[in-house]
Design a protein around this motif. Structure first.
Motif, PDB file in Angstrom:
ATOM      1  N   GLY A 151       0.852  -1.173   0.000  1.00 53.80           N
ATOM      2  CA  GLY A 151       0.000   0.000   0.000  1.00 53.80           C
ATOM      3  C   GLY A 151       0.889   1.224   0.000  1.00 53.80           C
ATOM      4  O   GLY A 151       2.095   1.130   0.251  1.00 53.80           O
ATOM      5  N   PRO A 152       0.346   2.407  -0.305  1.00 55.77           N
ATOM      6  CA  PRO A 152       1.170   3.612  -0.373  1.00 55.77           C
ATOM      7  C   PRO A 152       1.761   3.999   0.976  1.00 55.77           C
ATOM      8  O   PRO A 152       1.108   3.908   2.015  1.00 55.77           O
ATOM      9  CB  PRO A 152       0.200   4.683  -0.896  1.00 55.77           C
ATOM     10  N   VAL A 153       3.014   4.421   0.925  1.00 52.78           N
ATOM     11  CA  VAL A 153       3.749   4.896   2.100  1.00 52.78           C
ATOM     12  C   VAL A 153       4.354   6.244   1.733  1.00 52.78           C
ATOM     13  O   VAL A 153       4.897   6.415   0.640  1.00 52.78           O
ATOM     14  CB  VAL A 153       4.870   3.902   2.487  1.00 52.78           C
ATOM     15  N   PHE A 154       4.275   7.199   2.644  1.00 47.43           N
ATOM     16  CA  PHE A 154       4.808   8.536   2.362  1.00 47.43           C
ATOM     17  C   PHE A 154       5.591   9.028   3.563  1.00 47.43           C
ATOM     18  O   PHE A 154       5.068   9.087   4.674  1.00 47.43           O
ATOM     19  CB  PHE A 154       3.673   9.504   2.038  1.00 47.43           C
ATOM     20  N   HIS A 155       6.859   9.350   3.335  1.00 47.30           N
ATOM     21  CA  HIS A 155       7.758   9.783   4.408  1.00 47.30           C
ATOM     22  C   HIS A 155       7.748   8.786   5.571  1.00 47.30           C
ATOM     23  O   HIS A 155       7.779   9.181   6.744  1.00 47.30           O
ATOM     24  CB  HIS A 155       7.385  11.173   4.918  1.00 47.30           C
ATOM     25  N   GLY A 156       7.691   7.506   5.242  1.00 44.81           N
ATOM     26  CA  GLY A 156       7.749   6.470   6.265  1.00 44.81           C
ATOM     27  C   GLY A 156       6.438   6.153   6.933  1.00 44.81           C
ATOM     28  O   GLY A 156       6.374   5.252   7.785  1.00 44.81           O
ATOM     29  N   ASP A 157       5.366   6.855   6.578  1.00 47.94           N
ATOM     30  CA  ASP A 157       4.054   6.610   7.188  1.00 47.94           C
ATOM     31  C   ASP A 157       3.166   5.814   6.229  1.00 47.94           C
ATOM     32  O   ASP A 157       3.085   6.124   5.035  1.00 47.94           O
ATOM     33  CB  ASP A 157       3.361   7.927   7.536  1.00 47.94           C
ATOM     34  N   ILE A 158       2.502   4.798   6.748  1.00 47.36           N
ATOM     35  CA  ILE A 158       1.587   3.983   5.950  1.00 47.36           C
ATOM     36  C   ILE A 158       0.287   4.755   5.755  1.00 47.36           C
ATOM     37  O   ILE A 158      -0.366   5.169   6.719  1.00 47.36           O
ATOM     38  CB  ILE A 158       1.298   2.647   6.653  1.00 47.36           C
ATOM     39  N   LEU A 159      -0.090   4.963   4.488  1.00 51.16           N
ATOM     40  CA  LEU A 159      -1.280   5.748   4.189  1.00 51.16           C
ATOM     41  C   LEU A 159      -2.530   4.891   4.072  1.00 51.16           C
ATOM     42  O   LEU A 159      -3.601   5.266   4.545  1.00 51.16           O
ATOM     43  CB  LEU A 159      -1.070   6.519   2.876  1.00 51.16           C
ATOM     44  N   PHE A 160      -2.389   3.732   3.425  1.00 54.39           N
ATOM     45  CA  PHE A 160      -3.571   2.959   3.066  1.00 54.39           C
ATOM     46  C   PHE A 160      -3.121   1.562   2.676  1.00 54.39           C
ATOM     47  O   PHE A 160      -2.182   1.410   1.887  1.00 54.39           O
ATOM     48  CB  PHE A 160      -4.276   3.647   1.882  1.00 54.39           C
ATOM     49  N   THR A 161      -3.737   0.528   3.258  1.00 48.65           N
ATOM     50  CA  THR A 161      -3.427  -0.851   2.872  1.00 48.65           C
ATOM     51  C   THR A 161      -4.740  -1.546   2.522  1.00 48.65           C
ATOM     52  O   THR A 161      -5.425  -2.072   3.397  1.00 48.65           O
ATOM     53  CB  THR A 161      -2.694  -1.599   4.010  1.00 48.65           C
ATOM     54  N   PRO A 162      -5.108  -1.545   1.245  1.00 46.92           N
ATOM     55  CA  PRO A 162      -6.446  -1.982   0.853  1.00 46.92           C
ATOM     56  C   PRO A 162      -6.746  -3.455   1.066  1.00 46.92           C
ATOM     57  O   PRO A 162      -7.919  -3.827   1.153  1.00 46.92           O
ATOM     58  CB  PRO A 162      -6.501  -1.630  -0.645  1.00 46.92           C
ATOM     59  N   HIS A 163      -5.730  -4.307   1.178  1.00 48.15           N
ATOM     60  CA  HIS A 163      -5.992  -5.738   1.241  1.00 48.15           C
ATOM     61  C   HIS A 163      -5.673  -6.363   2.595  1.00 48.15           C
ATOM     62  O   HIS A 163      -5.782  -7.568   2.766  1.00 48.15           O
ATOM     63  CB  HIS A 163      -5.226  -6.456   0.126  1.00 48.15           C
ATOM     64  N   TYR A 164      -5.251  -5.551   3.554  1.00 51.67           N
ATOM     65  CA  TYR A 164      -5.139  -5.976   4.939  1.00 51.67           C
ATOM     66  C   TYR A 164      -5.155  -4.726   5.805  1.00 51.67           C
ATOM     67  O   TYR A 164      -5.257  -3.610   5.293  1.00 51.67           O
ATOM     68  CB  TYR A 164      -3.919  -6.848   5.201  1.00 51.67           C
ATOM     69  N   ASN A 165      -5.094  -4.881   7.130  1.00 48.27           N
ATOM     70  CA  ASN A 165      -5.382  -3.735   8.005  1.00 48.27           C
ATOM     71  C   ASN A 165      -4.138  -3.163   8.681  1.00 48.27           C
ATOM     72  O   ASN A 165      -4.205  -2.675   9.805  1.00 48.27           O
ATOM     73  CB  ASN A 165      -6.397  -4.146   9.080  1.00 48.27           C
ATOM     74  N   LEU A 166      -2.993  -3.185   8.003  1.00 49.60           N
ATOM     75  CA  LEU A 166      -1.779  -2.668   8.632  1.00 49.60           C
ATOM     76  C   LEU A 166      -1.882  -1.182   8.945  1.00 49.60           C
ATOM     77  O   LEU A 166      -1.205  -0.680   9.838  1.00 49.60           O
ATOM     78  CB  LEU A 166      -0.564  -2.914   7.736  1.00 49.60           C
ATOM     79  N   ASP A 167      -2.709  -0.466   8.183  1.00 51.96           N
ATOM     80  CA  ASP A 167      -2.877   0.967   8.440  1.00 51.96           C
ATOM     81  C   ASP A 167      -3.776   1.232   9.649  1.00 51.96           C
ATOM     82  O   ASP A 167      -3.915   2.383  10.066  1.00 51.96           O
ATOM     83  CB  ASP A 167      -3.445   1.666   7.202  1.00 51.96           C
ATOM     84  N   GLN A 168      -4.346   0.183  10.219  1.00 50.48           N
ATOM     85  CA  GLN A 168      -5.265   0.351  11.340  1.00 50.48           C
ATOM     86  C   GLN A 168      -4.709  -0.213  12.647  1.00 50.48           C
ATOM     87  O   GLN A 168      -5.401  -0.223  13.662  1.00 50.48           O
ATOM     88  CB  GLN A 168      -6.600  -0.325  11.014  1.00 50.48           C
ATOM     89  N   ILE A 169      -3.465  -0.689  12.626  1.00 51.17           N
ATOM     90  CA  ILE A 169      -2.835  -1.191  13.838  1.00 51.17           C
ATOM     91  C   ILE A 169      -1.528  -0.426  14.061  1.00 51.17           C
ATOM     92  O   ILE A 169      -1.000   0.182  13.134  1.00 51.17           O
ATOM     93  CB  ILE A 169      -2.557  -2.710  13.755  1.00 51.17           C
ATOM     94  N   PRO A 170      -0.998  -0.435  15.289  1.00 51.38           N
ATOM     95  CA  PRO A 170       0.257   0.300  15.562  1.00 51.38           C
ATOM     96  C   PRO A 170       1.461  -0.444  14.988  1.00 51.38           C
ATOM     97  O   PRO A 170       2.330  -0.938  15.717  1.00 51.38           O
ATOM     98  CB  PRO A 170       0.285   0.359  17.089  1.00 51.38           C
ATOM     99  N   PHE A 171       1.523  -0.492  13.667  1.00 52.22           N
ATOM    100  CA  PHE A 171       2.506  -1.328  12.985  1.00 52.22           C
ATOM    101  C   PHE A 171       3.934  -0.870  13.268  1.00 52.22           C
ATOM    102  O   PHE A 171       4.821  -1.677  13.565  1.00 52.22           O
ATOM    103  CB  PHE A 171       2.213  -1.305  11.477  1.00 52.22           C
ATOM    104  N   ARG A 172       4.167   0.429  13.183  1.00 52.94           N
ATOM    105  CA  ARG A 172       5.516   0.940  13.445  1.00 52.94           C
ATOM    106  C   ARG A 172       5.926   0.661  14.885  1.00 52.94           C
ATOM    107  O   ARG A 172       7.062   0.231  15.148  1.00 52.94           O
ATOM    108  CB  ARG A 172       5.590   2.428  13.155  1.00 52.94           C
ATOM    109  N   GLN A 173       5.025   0.886  15.817  1.00 57.30           N
ATOM    110  CA  GLN A 173       5.367   0.659  17.227  1.00 57.30           C
ATOM    111  C   GLN A 173       5.703  -0.807  17.477  1.00 57.30           C
ATOM    112  O   GLN A 173       6.618  -1.123  18.244  1.00 57.30           O
ATOM    113  CB  GLN A 173       4.202   1.090  18.135  1.00 57.30           C
ATOM    114  N   ILE A 174       4.973  -1.707  16.814  1.00 56.49           N
ATOM    115  CA  ILE A 174       5.254  -3.137  16.975  1.00 56.49           C
ATOM    116  C   ILE A 174       6.661  -3.456  16.499  1.00 56.49           C
ATOM    117  O   ILE A 174       7.446  -4.115  17.192  1.00 56.49           O
ATOM    118  CB  ILE A 174       4.221  -3.982  16.202  1.00 56.49           C
TER     119      ILE A 174
END
Length: 387
Positions: A151-174
């Motif tokens: 999914g698109p990433v901008f300046h290290g931030d996940i913007l949108f992951t249409p086929h799973y929910n990585l943009d909705q969990i604290p992925f970077r913190q994990i």
């Protein structure tokens, strides 16, 4: 294990190191000619790079026509450090531990797996633990961890992951909670393009089209990723190819990836044949046997994808377009079918081919991104091949 701290270099040191990395068997005199720096300046810079164990002397080169002392060739020390790259797909996780020149030390592949907040942490912990046990001792240790996101990433931030929910969990913190190494996020198609550009091509402009659950394109020009003003350049799976067509999670209707993504192709064939599961190998066998349904599904995929490729060529005018798709790898005849479907005059000079790196393209692109961050260099080329 990290034995030496790494300190940032001057612009001239970076310039010399980049030339040494990207061209084989350069001498100090060659560097002076290429960079425009004085021989004394180059000698000082090379001395420091050797002391930092980033450059090694590899042997004696050919002397010039006027004779004199034979030059000593220089080479990037690709085993001065390590890289970790992780590709997180909608139902898989791949990890690669490698030296800085791409030599593989260990690789982990987990598929098919469920992906959620709990399992991501479990699989990441397994990867880091496994790699720590087999990592050889190097000067700089692990220089960074690059994580590929579908999914698109901008300046290290996940913007949108249409086929799973990585943009909705604290992925970077994990990820950052499990390791002390620098962690970088990037779109997986962008990383595939970096990998192909750096390891398989000498062209100045390359686009890598990745087809999995969705379709994305990584665009590289002279070693630089082209990500756009908001990080969504190359999201070709979300161009509309059917007016008022199938709804897409991006918000549009009739997006390309709703008709031509690998996952859609496999599910379509499974529905036709009343099968529970289809992958590229299964579809390939039916295609080889000239099954009418398989031929039709393949033709439909080529027809829709040709629209997307045609648009890419018209918009970006690349020298090379690389397809990274298990479907096109297993049925390589599809490349020729796709080429024949590109009728535009603009497409005639564009090289269209399958990925040489296949599933490792994204992971090796992660290595390239680690190098760019660690060494502060702009362009990485580990190949002397054509196209």
């Amino acid at each position: 294990m990290t034995l030496l701290a790494y300190s940032p270099r001057t612009a001239n040191e970076t310039l010399c190191l980049e030339y040494i990395m990207n061209q084989q068997n350069l001498s100090r005199a060659d560097l002076a000619t290429l960079t425009g720096l004085t021989k004394a300046t180059v000698s000082g810079i090379v001395k420091k790079l050797i002391e930092d164990q980033l450059v090694i002397e590899t042997g004696i080169g050919e002397s010039s026509n006027v004779g004199g002392r034979k030059p000593i060739n220089l080479q990037f020390n690709g085993q001065a450090g390590l890289s970790i790259a992780i590709d997180v797909g909608y139902n898989y996780v791949n990890g690669l531990l490698s030296y800085l020149d791409g030599e593989e030390i260990a690789m982990i592949q987990e598929k098919p797996i469920p992906l959620n907040e709990d399992t991501i942490q479990t699989y990441f912990q397994e990867i880091f633990n496994t790699f720590s046990k087999v990592a050889p001792e190097t000067v700089y240790g692990v220089v960074g961890v690059v994580i590929a996101v579908h999914g698109p990433v901008f300046h290290g931030d996940i913007l949108f992951t249409p086929h799973y929910n990585l943009d909705q969990i604290p992925f970077r913190q994990i990820a950052e909670s499990l390791t002390d190494y620098p962690v970088y996020f990037e779109n997986e198609a962008n990383l595939s393009a970096l990998g192909e550009y750096s390891f398989t091509s000498t062209s100045s402009s390359l686009i890598c089209v990745n087809m999995h659950s969705g379709i994305g394109a990584g665009i590289v020009q002279n070693g630089h990723l082209q990500v756009g003003s908001h990080g969504v350049a190359g999201e070709i799976g979300h161009q509309i190819v059917v007016l008022d067509g199938t709804p897409c999670r991006c918000g549009n209707h009739g997006c390309l990836e709703m008709y031509a993504a690998n996952k859609v192709c496999f599910e379509h064939f499974a529905t036709i044949k009343a099968m529970e599961y289809v992958n590229a190998i299964i579809l390939r066998e039916y295609y080889r046997n000239q099954d009418a349904d398989a031929l039709a599904v393949v033709a439909e995929n080529v027809r829709y994808l040709s629209i997307g490729i045609n648009n890419l060529i018209a918009h970006y005018d690349p020298e090379v377009i690389v397809l990274n798709s298990s479907l096109y790898r297993e049925i390589p005849e599809m490349i020729a079918l796709l080429q024949d479907s590109l009728h535009s005059h603009f497409a005639k000079k564009v090289i269209l081919r399958n990925s040489h790196l296949q599933e490792k393209a994204t992971l090796l692109g992660g290595l390239v991104l680690n190098l760019q961050h660690f060494l502060a260099i702009e362009q990485v080329r580990f190949t002397e091949t054509n196209s």
